[in-house]
Structure formats: structure tokens, C-alpha cells
Design an enzyme around this catalytic site. Sequence first.
Site, PDB file in Angstrom:
ATOM      1  N   LYS A 123       1.007   3.970  -3.137  1.00 16.21           N
ATOM      2  CA  LYS A 123       0.600   5.365  -2.975  1.00 16.21           C
ATOM      3  C   LYS A 123       1.769   6.329  -3.184  1.00 16.21           C
ATOM      4  O   LYS A 123       1.597   7.422  -3.746  1.00 16.21           O
ATOM      5  CB  LYS A 123      -0.026   5.565  -1.591  1.00 16.21           C
ATOM      6  N   TYR A 142       0.826  -1.201   0.000  1.00 18.33           N
ATOM      7  CA  TYR A 142       0.000   0.000   0.000  1.00 18.33           C
ATOM      8  C   TYR A 142       0.867   1.260   0.000  1.00 18.33           C
ATOM      9  O   TYR A 142       0.653   2.177  -0.797  1.00 18.33           O
ATOM     10  CB  TYR A 142      -0.919  -0.014   1.221  1.00 18.33           C
TER      11      TYR A 142
END
Length: 263
Positions: free
Chosen positions: A172, A168
Site C-alpha cells: 500500500k 500489506y
Amino acid sequence: MTNAVATRYAGAQRLDGKRALITGATKGIGADIAHAFASAGARLVLSGRDEGELARAGDALRDEFGTEVRSAAVDLADPDGASILAGMARAAFDGLDILVNNAGVSHPEPAVETHPELFDATIAVNLRAPALLAAQVGAQMVAQGTGGAIVTVASAAALAPLPDHYAYCASKAGLVMATKVLARELGPHGVRANSVCPTVVLTEMGQRVWGDPIKSAPMINRIPLGRFAVPHEVSDAVVFLASEAASMINGVEIAIDGGYTMG
């Protein structure tokens, strides 16, 4: 329409008549962004995977604001999803002025236990799809010759490491840099690209995951303001970046985190 709704966005923050595509628009932050854009006067293309949810979201926005709403049910995990969505969104209103890249997934696990399939799934939805979608929509905006705004909903996890969020964080962080490249390349054509990086946001899902004070206390203790964000604090920033009020803002990431990422 109530006075509170009518005056929430005024002046250069109005989006009257602007054509906006919002991904992940039926739940959580995306749903709140769609509501905010409708209240600011935008015409909307709502994207998600569930046609029924999209229809209900569109009906609610039409009823409350009289907004023109179209929907595009596309699975962005599909390798061709971004290209399909870009075409559908352009056809909806014969062009786009704003893209809000919001859709995302998370599969928390320790870095040393990373599962390759979950890693790939996270990168596909959180980085590949929004980066390709932004590139294709950006090309459309350049061809229109009228400029535009791309707003990426990233995460504070793009700016500071978060345990058990290996894929994650990587996805991002990559998306923030991809947005900066777009800002550099498309800026000369009047297309601005910026990111927002929220900490935990108390959507319905956020409440479920972080509602336990024992779990949330260590995280809140790292936030100088002493609390998590609420959805409108993200939506207000996205409306601002999409509007003429931010006409000289390009290639930045705004941390909506109460000071969490300043160290």
C-alpha cells in the site's frame, strides 16, 4: 429515487455521464463506492473475479438508479490482468474518465514469518496490478485529451506501520507513491491522481474481523475520534476526488482514519 439519494451529491460533486471503472466493485468498500458513483450519475464498469456477483451488482444499481453498467470479470492476480481489464473498460463506453483502484488482498503474518508466496501474492494484487492498470488507463486518458481522475484506495497501513501486515503495508505504501508519480507525469495532461488511506472500515468483513471489542479496543484507543470508519466515509471522499469539486487536488493522500496516523 428518494430525495436523500438525489441530493447526496450535488453541484461540482456530480459525476453525470462520467465513465468510471471501479475494481473490487462487488464487496465491501468497492460495492459502496459503486453505489455512491451510481447515485452521483456516473456510468460504471464494475470489475471483479466473479461474473455472477458482478451481474447481481449491476442489476441492483440499474434497478435503483437507472445507471448504465457494464462488467469485466478479470483476475488481477494474473500478470496480464491489468492490461486485459484496461482494454475491456475502454471498450465498454469508448473511453474512461475515472479509475478507482480499489481491489486488494491481505494475508496477515508476522514479518519474521513472511511466506514468500503470500508476499508475492500481496504485491501482485495490491501494487503491481493497480499500478499497471493506472498507468494504462492514464495513457488512455491522455490520448483522449479530456483529462481524468485516478483515485487509489490505499490504507492507513501505507502511512503507519501495522503489526503482522508486512507485505500489506509495503504494497500500500508503494501504491501511494506510484500514484504520486502518475500525478506528476499526467498532471500536465489534465489527469489527476490521488489516494485515500482509510483505517479499519466496518464493512461486512470488517465487522467479522474487528467486531470483537476485546480485539478492537487497542486499535480504537489509538484513534482520536474513538471509532472505526464506515463505508460511506470512504465513498464520499472518493466521489469528491473524482469530481470537479477537487479539480485542483493532485498527488495527495487523504487519511480517513480519525487521526490515527498523525501520531
